[in-house]
Write an enzyme that holds these catalytic residues in place. Structure first.
Site, mmCIF file in Angstrom:
data_model
loop_
_atom_site.group_PDB
_atom_site.id
_atom_site.type_symbol
_atom_site.label_atom_id
_atom_site.label_comp_id
_atom_site.label_asym_id
_atom_site.label_seq_id
_atom_site.Cartn_x
_atom_site.Cartn_y
_atom_site.Cartn_z
ATOM 1 C CG ASP A 151 -2.057 -0.905 1.206
ATOM 2 O OD1 ASP A 151 -2.812 -0.844 0.219
ATOM 3 O OD2 ASP A 151 -2.239 -1.700 2.149
ATOM 4 C CE LYS A 167 -6.251 1.639 -1.841
ATOM 5 N NZ LYS A 167 -5.162 1.165 -0.962
ATOM 6 C CG HIS A 168 -11.260 0.629 -0.699
ATOM 7 N ND1 HIS A 168 -10.844 1.954 -0.734
ATOM 8 C CD2 HIS A 168 -10.285 -0.054 -0.043
ATOM 9 C CE1 HIS A 168 -9.695 2.065 -0.104
ATOM 10 N NE2 HIS A 168 -9.327 0.871 0.311
ATOM 11 C CG HIS A 217 -9.055 -0.265 8.952
ATOM 12 N ND1 HIS A 217 -9.375 0.740 8.081
ATOM 13 C CD2 HIS A 217 -7.945 -0.867 8.458
ATOM 14 C CE1 HIS A 217 -8.490 0.756 7.095
ATOM 15 N NE2 HIS A 217 -7.611 -0.199 7.304
ATOM 16 C CG ASP A 219 -9.451 -3.414 2.147
ATOM 17 O OD1 ASP A 219 -8.228 -3.538 2.356
ATOM 18 O OD2 ASP A 219 -10.062 -2.345 2.337
#
Length: 599
Positions: free
Chosen positions: A119, A218-219, A231, A304
């Site tokens: 990333d 993404k996403h 998260h 992810d």
């Protein structure tokens, strides 16, 4: 304004033919095939001799001691590098790690190379830091408004990654950030206008592909309108199907038109797209029905991170792995328990829930991507590439030039800016000092003060943090009242009544009390540009969209008039009291003629 450009593609692969890949697949065991679906994290800076603490973590989470052991055991399709996993100390070390794990893969039963990924979005998400080149992040680039700059930044970032043995980058973010309260995307998005985001997504994909890097849009299906961080929880996006088509879908359509290699799914619930309320990562209607069949994506689909709580709230880690593949995903990124995920998929095939033919489809997509990247011919780094490419003088100069065009001036009462050493020679720089995304730059107040000193000012840094104590505020006030000509405050997501707000309010009150003798207060928001609405008493306000050195140096040049502020807001900034009232619209930004310093 952004402009359209033609898409590019990787050079024609000269590696194994489709028939060769079919033959390779036929020789692989089911266990080896399932391994190709895994993109694992490992701990340690070295493939065979990590630090003892990293050995312990590897044993606990992966059941192996080292990265080399993980590659030998699971035969994964790839590895992902993280700073927190201690993979990225410096460019030479990372290149060595990449070569060493590739060597283990090469010596395996079929010699299938690894797809090493990272990333490295830049801005607030960067795993490799200085001496590598750090570039503006997506929202800063959106403020710059130049597709050419976006393309050049991606080409630079991609060339440096490739020199370190990394062939895939989980970027660009194709999310349209229409929600100012979005805690997970924010400045990682190019902005709030779908057309502009689409243009910049296209440009970034072109830049990465020109450098031989596989980008990942993404996403999917779009993480831009949420107030929940995936998260830690499972966000819901309440767009209608029509809203999704108008707001969220365009950048992904643009990414596919540009030939993006990979699309990453989001751990979000979109009831209008799947009334079963499954996370998009596990949703057949979204992954296969929309992404594969409606939008026509024929490349790789990656989840992810499967360690994120958003995908783990409804099902256990074993079921998540199986359901993602059933939904149409090809790669399982960062499963928190790799052995559990591996065995769960094997069991699902053996019990008939998944067919081996379905596994073969994904493995072939992964093998074809590796072929297109040239990994079957050249998976190893080239001696000298790190020194010649990573953090080169040309790259660093380009980063400064690009960053300079992103800084946005939002307020400038009485034409205070630009500052001059003659009128504002003594400057106090204080405020928030968030930790560098890469762990190698900053702290921001020190960087900004040093940059201003190089421009002829006498600048002092005082780190007050994001939660300055009353004692820290008193110290800052005392410093500001000691003959300082201007106070510059770095702010980080200010809210009404928080301690940053109290600090700036106290500083502006000091100026008001001392009238013309008091130092003016200038803010530089180092994350979202919305801080300006919370701090009405400041004389001037800039937005830098990040706190990495390259963006702070650019802000210093703007403050000193060595650069004209040309950045324009890529998102609207609403009133904090009335979200429907836009105080600073998309495209807003002030400017002035550059100040020419005396010799």
């Amino acid at each position: 304004m952004p402009h359209d450009s033609q898409s590019t593609t990787h050079s024609t692969p000269s590696g194994p033919t489709d028939a060769d890949l079919d033959a390779l697949l036929s020789r692989m065991t089911l266990e080896e095939k399932v391994g190709q679906l895994l993109v694992l994290h490992v701990y340690g800076h070295h493939a065979t001799a990590p630090d003892p603490a990293d050995v312990e973590l590897n044993e606990r989470e992966l059941g192996v001691r080292t990265a080399a052991d993980a590659v030998a055991k699971y035969r994964p399709g790839g590895l992902i590098y993280f700073g927190w996993a201690h993979n990225t100390r410096d460019p030479h070390q990372l290149a060595t790690l990449s070569d060493d794990v590739q060597r283990v893969a090469h010596d395996g039963p079929h010699g299938i190379p690894l797809l090493l990924t990272i990333d490295q979005e830049h801005g607030i998400v960067a795993r490799v830091g200085a001496p590598a080149t750090l570039l503006p992040g997506a929202m800063a680039l959106g403020a710059g408004g130049s597709a050419d700059d976006v393309r050049e930044a991606a080409r630079i970032a991609g060339a440096e990654l490739r020199a370190m043995g990394v062939f895939q980058n989980y970027a660009p973010s194709a999310d349209v950030n229409v929600n100012p309260a979005n805690p997970v995307i924010g400045v990682r998005s190019f902005g709030a206008a779908p057309d502009a985001v689409s243009t910049f997504v296209t440009a970034q994909i072109e830049g990465f592909r020109d450098a031989g890097i596989a980008p990942a849009a993404k996403h999917f299906p779009g993480h831009g309108d949420t107030e929940t961080d995936s998260h830690s929880a499972l966000p819901h996006i309440h767009h209608t199907r029509e809203q999704w088509e108008a707001l969220d879908a365009p950048p992904f359509r643009a990414a596919l038109a540009a030939g993006v290699d990979v699309v990453m799914t989001a751990h979000i619930v979109v009831p209008a797209l799947d009334p079963a309320l499954d996370p998009a990562t596990l949703s057949y209607p979204i992954v296969t029905g929309i992404l594969r069949e409606q939008l026509g994506h024929q490349g790789v689909i990656v989840t992810d991170s499967l360690s994120m709580q958003g995908v783990r709230t409804k099902y256990g880690d074993d079921r998540v792995a199986v359901l993602a593949i059933k939904a149409g995903v090809d790669q399982l990124l960062h499963p928190p328990q790799p052995e559990l995920a591996w065995n769960a998929v094997l069991q699902a095939v053996r019990e008939g829930e998944l067919t081996e033919a379905r596994i073969d489809e994904s493995v072939l997509r992964i093998l074809r991507l590796k072929r297109e990247l040239g990994l079957f011919e050249r998976a190893f780094t080239t001696p000298g590439d790190v020194d010649a490419t990573v953090g080169s003088a040309a790259h660093l100069a380009a980063a400064d030039r690009i960053a300079e065009r992103t800084t946005t001036l939002l307020r400038n009462e009485g034409g205070l800016l630009p500052l001059s050493p003659a009128a504002h020679g003594r400057v106090l720089v204080l405020g928030a000092d968030p930790v560098s995304p890469s762990g190698t730059t900053g702290p921001p107040t020190t960087v900004l003060a040093a940059a201003l000193t190089e421009l002829g000012f006498t600048a002092t840094a005082l780190s007050t943090g994001t939660e300055p104590s009353p004692e820290t505020v008193e110290k800052a006030l005392a410093e500001a009242a000691s003959g300082i000509d201007a106070v510059i405050v770095t702010t980080y997501d200010v809210t009404d009544g928080d301690r940053q707000h109290a600090l700036v309010t106290a500083l502006t009150a000091l100026t008001a009390l001392t009238a013309s003798d008091g130092p003016p207060v200038i803010t530089v928001s180092v994350r979202t540009p919305h801080d300006v609405t919370r701090l009405p008493g400041v004389s001037a306000a800039l937005a830098s969209y990040s706190w990495t050195d390259v963006e702070l140096r650019a802000a210093a040049r703007v403050l000193a008039g060595r650069a004209r502020p040309v950045g324009r807001l890529p998102v609207p900034v609403p009133s904090p009291d009335d979200p429907g009232q836009v105080l600073y619209p998309i495209g807003y930004g002030l400017s002035y003629e550059p100040y020419a310093a005396a010799d």
